[in-house]
Design an enzyme around this catalytic site. Structure first.
Site, short mmCIF file in Angstrom:
data_model
loop_
_atom_site.label_atom_id
_atom_site.label_comp_id
_atom_site.label_asym_id
_atom_site.label_seq_id
_atom_site.Cartn_x
_atom_site.Cartn_y
_atom_site.Cartn_z
N ASP A 20 0.79 -1.25 0.00
CA ASP A 20 0.00 0.00 0.00
C ASP A 20 0.82 1.30 0.00
O ASP A 20 0.47 2.24 0.72
CB ASP A 20 -0.97 0.00 1.21
CG ASP A 20 -2.00 -1.11 1.16
OD1 ASP A 20 -1.95 -1.94 0.24
OD2 ASP A 20 -2.86 -1.16 2.07
N LYS A 118 -6.83 -5.17 -3.02
CA LYS A 118 -7.58 -5.74 -1.90
C LYS A 118 -8.53 -4.71 -1.32
O LYS A 118 -8.33 -3.51 -1.51
CB LYS A 118 -6.60 -6.23 -0.83
CG LYS A 118 -5.74 -5.10 -0.28
CD LYS A 118 -4.76 -5.57 0.76
CE LYS A 118 -3.90 -4.45 1.28
NZ LYS A 118 -4.66 -3.39 1.97
N CYS A 163 -2.04 -2.60 7.65
CA CYS A 163 -1.91 -3.53 6.53
C CYS A 163 -0.62 -4.33 6.56
O CYS A 163 -0.61 -5.51 6.19
CB CYS A 163 -2.12 -2.80 5.22
SG CYS A 163 -3.85 -2.27 5.05
C1 VGL Z 1 -4.70 0.77 5.67
C2 VGL Z 1 -6.28 1.70 7.03
C3 VGL Z 1 -7.24 1.54 6.07
C4 VGL Z 1 -3.27 0.37 5.49
C5 VGL Z 1 -5.64 0.58 4.70
O1 VGL Z 1 -2.80 0.28 4.32
O2 VGL Z 1 -2.58 0.15 6.51
N1 VGL Z 1 -5.02 1.32 6.84
N2 VGL Z 1 -6.92 0.97 4.90
#
Ligand code: VGL
Ligand code: ZN
Length: 217
Positions: A20, A118, A163
């Site tokens: 991410d 995802k 994540c």
């Molecule tokens: C994430 C919160 C919501 C992350 C993703 O990538 O850690 N955190 N969605």
């Protein structure tokens, strides 16, 4: 660290997962992680050490159930209860096809073989790159990695306490030897979530190292 045996010598059995590293998690983004973009040069420098690289993208439809805006009267960073358990409510972020959902421009990973998206089921979040928040819907990543001979995984990216942590713990559950490269990650740290995440990761056998402890080739 000079003189010490590297803690991780990546081989043909070792993949790096880059979690991410998207605009919304970097400065100016909708869910900016403090210093999020600082992981970019660290990850770029690690890339050559890994023969197999998987990138993930948080990839939500508009109106996703993890967005506070989808719950009347609720604010970002509150927790609610979903059919699958507790869920932190987030600002709208990483909406499919938006600039915020795109990978950070500075990421240089030309050899990466797979991008896993995802969190695209409207009613279910997925911090983990392996299994959604319902605890049973798989992304298929474990099988894909096994099909390519991977038994060891190094996790990098954003955010350490969400994540990255869920991905690393699920990698362990799926039977992979797992490292988290700490300086290649940054955290949100919501109500002690970072310390709790390191504790939970250690309890499942996730190894915590610095990028200087990864052997380069
Ligand atoms: C994430 C919160 C919501 C992350 C993703 O990538 O850690 N955190 N969605
Ligand atoms: Zn998300």
């Amino acid at each position: 660290m000079t003189g010490l045996t590297p803690a991780l010598t990546p081989g043909a059995d070792t993949a790096m997962i880059v979690v991410d590293v998207q605009n919304d998690f970097c400065s100016g983004g909708a869910l900016a992680v403090p210093e999020g973009e600082a992981v970019v040069p660290v990850i770029n420098a690690l890339a050559g050490a890994f023969g197999l690289i998987v990138i993930t993208q948080d990839w939500h439809p508009a109106g996703h159930a993890s967005f506070a805006s989808s719950h009347a009267g609720r604010s970002p960073f509150e927790t609610t209860t979903m059919p699958y358990g507790p869920q932190v409510l987030w600002p709208d972020h990483c909406v499919q096809g938006t600039r915020g959902a795109a990978l950070h421009d500075g990421l240089q990973l030309p050899t990466a073989q797979l991008i896993v998206r995802k969190g695209w089921h409207a009613g279910v979040d997925s911090y983990s790159a392996f299994v959604e928040a319902d605890g049973r819907t798989t992304t298929g990543l474990a099988a894909w990695l096994r099909a390519h001979g991977i038994t060891r995984i190094a996790v990098t990216g954003l955010a350490t306490d969400f994540c990255v942590a869920y991905t690393a713990q699920d990698a362990r559950s799926a039977g992979f030897e797992t490292w988290v490269i700490e300086d290649a990650c940054r955290a949100i740290d919501l109500n002690g979530s970072l310390a709790a995440a390191w504790q939970a990761m250690a309890a499942t056998g996730v190894q915590r190292i610095d990028s200087s402890a990864v052997a380069r080739r």
